[in-house]
Motif scaffolding. Structure first.
Motif, mmCIF file in Angstrom:
data_model
loop_
_atom_site.group_PDB
_atom_site.id
_atom_site.type_symbol
_atom_site.label_atom_id
_atom_site.label_comp_id
_atom_site.label_asym_id
_atom_site.label_seq_id
_atom_site.Cartn_x
_atom_site.Cartn_y
_atom_site.Cartn_z
ATOM 1 N N ILE A 327 46.358 35.192 -1.079
ATOM 2 C CA ILE A 327 47.216 36.351 -1.357
ATOM 3 C C ILE A 327 48.647 36.067 -0.908
ATOM 4 O O ILE A 327 49.623 36.353 -1.624
ATOM 5 C CB ILE A 327 46.664 37.603 -0.661
ATOM 6 N N ALA A 328 48.795 35.493 0.277
ATOM 7 C CA ALA A 328 50.141 35.189 0.784
ATOM 8 C C ALA A 328 50.856 34.192 -0.125
ATOM 9 O O ALA A 328 52.055 34.349 -0.425
ATOM 10 C CB ALA A 328 50.033 34.630 2.204
ATOM 11 N N GLY A 330 50.286 33.705 -3.319
ATOM 12 C CA GLY A 330 50.613 34.369 -4.581
ATOM 13 C C GLY A 330 51.874 35.227 -4.464
ATOM 14 O O GLY A 330 52.757 35.179 -5.335
ATOM 15 N N LEU A 331 51.970 35.994 -3.402
ATOM 16 C CA LEU A 331 53.144 36.851 -3.217
ATOM 17 C C LEU A 331 54.400 36.019 -2.978
ATOM 18 O O LEU A 331 55.482 36.300 -3.533
ATOM 19 C CB LEU A 331 52.909 37.812 -2.052
ATOM 20 N N ALA A 332 54.275 34.986 -2.153
ATOM 21 C CA ALA A 332 55.427 34.126 -1.872
ATOM 22 C C ALA A 332 55.884 33.394 -3.129
ATOM 23 O O ALA A 332 57.089 33.237 -3.376
ATOM 24 C CB ALA A 332 55.077 33.131 -0.776
ATOM 25 N N TYR A 334 55.603 34.389 -6.216
ATOM 26 C CA TYR A 334 56.315 35.298 -7.115
ATOM 27 C C TYR A 334 57.717 35.595 -6.585
ATOM 28 O O TYR A 334 58.696 35.633 -7.356
ATOM 29 C CB TYR A 334 55.541 36.606 -7.288
ATOM 30 N N GLY A 335 57.839 35.798 -5.275
ATOM 31 C CA GLY A 335 59.167 36.033 -4.708
ATOM 32 C C GLY A 335 60.098 34.861 -4.915
ATOM 33 O O GLY A 335 61.275 35.029 -5.298
ATOM 34 N N TRP A 336 59.588 33.655 -4.716
ATOM 35 C CA TRP A 336 60.407 32.461 -4.935
ATOM 36 C C TRP A 336 60.811 32.323 -6.396
ATOM 37 O O TRP A 336 61.955 31.995 -6.718
ATOM 38 C CB TRP A 336 59.622 31.233 -4.486
ATOM 39 N N PRO A 354 54.661 34.054 -12.757
ATOM 40 C CA PRO A 354 54.040 35.352 -12.475
ATOM 41 C C PRO A 354 52.537 35.365 -12.740
ATOM 42 O O PRO A 354 51.770 35.983 -11.986
ATOM 43 C CB PRO A 354 54.783 36.306 -13.412
ATOM 44 N N SER A 357 50.876 33.477 -9.951
ATOM 45 C CA SER A 357 50.965 34.313 -8.753
ATOM 46 C C SER A 357 49.922 35.419 -8.775
ATOM 47 O O SER A 357 49.218 35.656 -7.780
ATOM 48 C CB SER A 357 52.371 34.905 -8.652
ATOM 49 N N ALA A 358 49.803 36.097 -9.920
ATOM 50 C CA ALA A 358 48.809 37.172 -10.038
ATOM 51 C C ALA A 358 47.399 36.629 -9.868
ATOM 52 O O ALA A 358 46.542 37.251 -9.227
ATOM 53 C CB ALA A 358 48.962 37.872 -11.383
ATOM 54 N N VAL A 361 46.668 36.048 -6.214
ATOM 55 C CA VAL A 361 46.403 37.297 -5.495
ATOM 56 C C VAL A 361 44.998 37.801 -5.809
ATOM 57 O O VAL A 361 44.237 38.200 -4.906
ATOM 58 C CB VAL A 361 47.461 38.357 -5.856
#
Length: 414
Positions: A327-328, A330-332, A334-336, A354, A357-358, A361
């Motif tokens: 999860i971390a 995936g979120l990181a 997407y932010g990057w 994206p 990333s999804a 997660v």
């Protein structure tokens, strides 16, 4: 000295059953020499429309049991076992393909080697007239049992066997059709019964075969795989997941090493990530099923995918940290991607990061859920053990030292 019941399932076998019964009647002295105190023959006529039952009834040694309608090979055997009186049970087909003369040897080996189930193997290198199609099928089933069950039974579909009566409770339930024998082979392995194979000669049957290689081959395959699913499902799910993971790795590697014209092959890379995620998902599902099966049978968790743990700590105990990490990531990721402009329309594949990333997660949530369920199922499977341990710990504690009662004071009369 033991007794033996020989069960012969028969369906429209008027051309062969007389030969089988005559040969069985002739091995009486050999059975006594092998150490049997007594033996009986049971013919289960499975709704025959010819003279099979009439021929069997003419033998005074035969106990004839009749099904009004055809119920199937396995159903006939189960009927015979239910009426049998022997401490040992044997069965062979009524089509004269299997040698009754091998029964004394099967019994001797069962006694000397402490076997629960002795299988007459047509694949043991002796004289065999088995058609090539069936031989190839048996090789395939033997390989499948080796992979899924961890033990080799070279002739998992053999129709000549000898077993202890008390083993039936551990082998049942079994199907009613021709897939009775491969299901028995798989269950015997997972019930930790001692299985021994003895090479036997095999002759082509008298009359037309009732076995359809393709249709019955699919049923045999289903019987083996489904039996494994009820004992060690992570073997099936895990190997499917392992295969998908390898395929994803190969696909991802090919995309990196040979991207082809036009830059990065994003569809190929995404397919590789999807295959890896599916493989991990199937492994997690199989692990959960293994814990449920263990809880049902009240047995320890089986070793899993390869029969022994790959890591010092079981992988399912890592599901929670792996899920949180996924999860971390995936979120990181997407932010990057958002900060780096990889999601803008000008990027060659704005959907790629994206989507990955999804997927990371979702896979993380999947692993977290699996980890929680595994922990709960582990607690449930150990509940009785922990209750008993706590009770024993309480009983083993140091005894309570109670004060010694003082004698009551005696009042002096004035």
């Amino acid at each position: 000295m033991s007794t033996l019941s020989i069960v012969i399932p028969a369906y429209n076998e008027e051309n062969a059953i007389r030969s089988v019964l005559d040969r069985l009647r002739a091995i009486g002295p050999a059975l006594r020499e092998a150490g049997l105190m007594g033996w009986e023959m049971l013919v289960v006529d499975d709704g025959s429309r010819d003279r099979t039952a009439e021929i069997a009834a003419a033998y005074p040694e035969v106990r004839l049991i009749r099904h009004p309608v055809n119920r199937g090979y396995g159903a006939a055997l189960k009927t015979g076992f239910a009426h049998a009186r022997g401490e040992w049970l044997a069965f062979l087909d009524a089509d004269a393909t299997y040698p009754p003369e091998s029964l004394p040897e099967l019994y001797r080996i069962a006694c000397t080697r402490g076997a629960d189930l002795v299988v007459g193997s047509r694949m043991g290198g002796t004289d065999s007239e088995m058609p090539l199609v069936r031989r190839i099928g048996n090789w395939g089933f033997a390989f499948l049992l080796r992979v899924l069950g961890g033990t080799t039974v070279s002739d998992s579909a053999s129709g000549m066997r000898l077993l202890r009566r008390e083993a039936l409770e551990r082998l049942y339930p079994l199907p009613d059709g021709l897939n009775f024998t491969p299901a028995m082979s798989a269950r015997a392995i997972y019930e930790n019964l001692r299985v021994v194979e003895v090479p036997i000669p095999y002759r082509e049957r008298l009359g037309q075969s009732k076995l359809h290689p393709l249709r019955d081959g699919v049923r045999f395959l289903h019987a083996i795989v489904w039996t494994v699913m009820t004992y060690n499902p992570v073997r099936v799910f895990g190997m499917a997941g392992f295969g998908l993971g390898l395929l994803g790795l190969a696909l991802g590697g090919s995309a990196i090493l040979w991207p082809g014209p036009g830059g990065w092959p994003f569809p190929r890379l995404f397919a590789a990530v999807v295959l890896a995620a599916l493989g991990l998902h199937l492994f997690a599902i199989g692990t959960l099923f293994n814990h449920i099966v263990s809880l049902f049978y009240k047995r320890p968790i089986r070793q899993g995918l390869f029969g022994r743990p790959l890591f010092r700590r079981p992988l399912e105990q890592r599901f929670l940290p792996m899920g949180a990490l996924s999860i971390a990531i995936g979120l990181a990721l997407y932010g990057w991607a958002a900060l780096a402009g990889l999601t803008s329309p000008s990027f060659p594949a704005p959907w790629f990061v994206p989507a990955v990333s999804a997927l990371a997660v979702v896979m993380g949530v999947d692993l977290l859920t699996a980890g929680i369920l595994v922990r709960a199922l582990t607690e449930l499977s150990q509940r009785e053990l922990r209750i008993r341990r706590d009770l024993e710990a309480g009983q083993a504690a140091a005894p309570v030292v109670e004060p010694i009662p003082q004698p009551a004071s005696v009042s002096r009369s004035a």
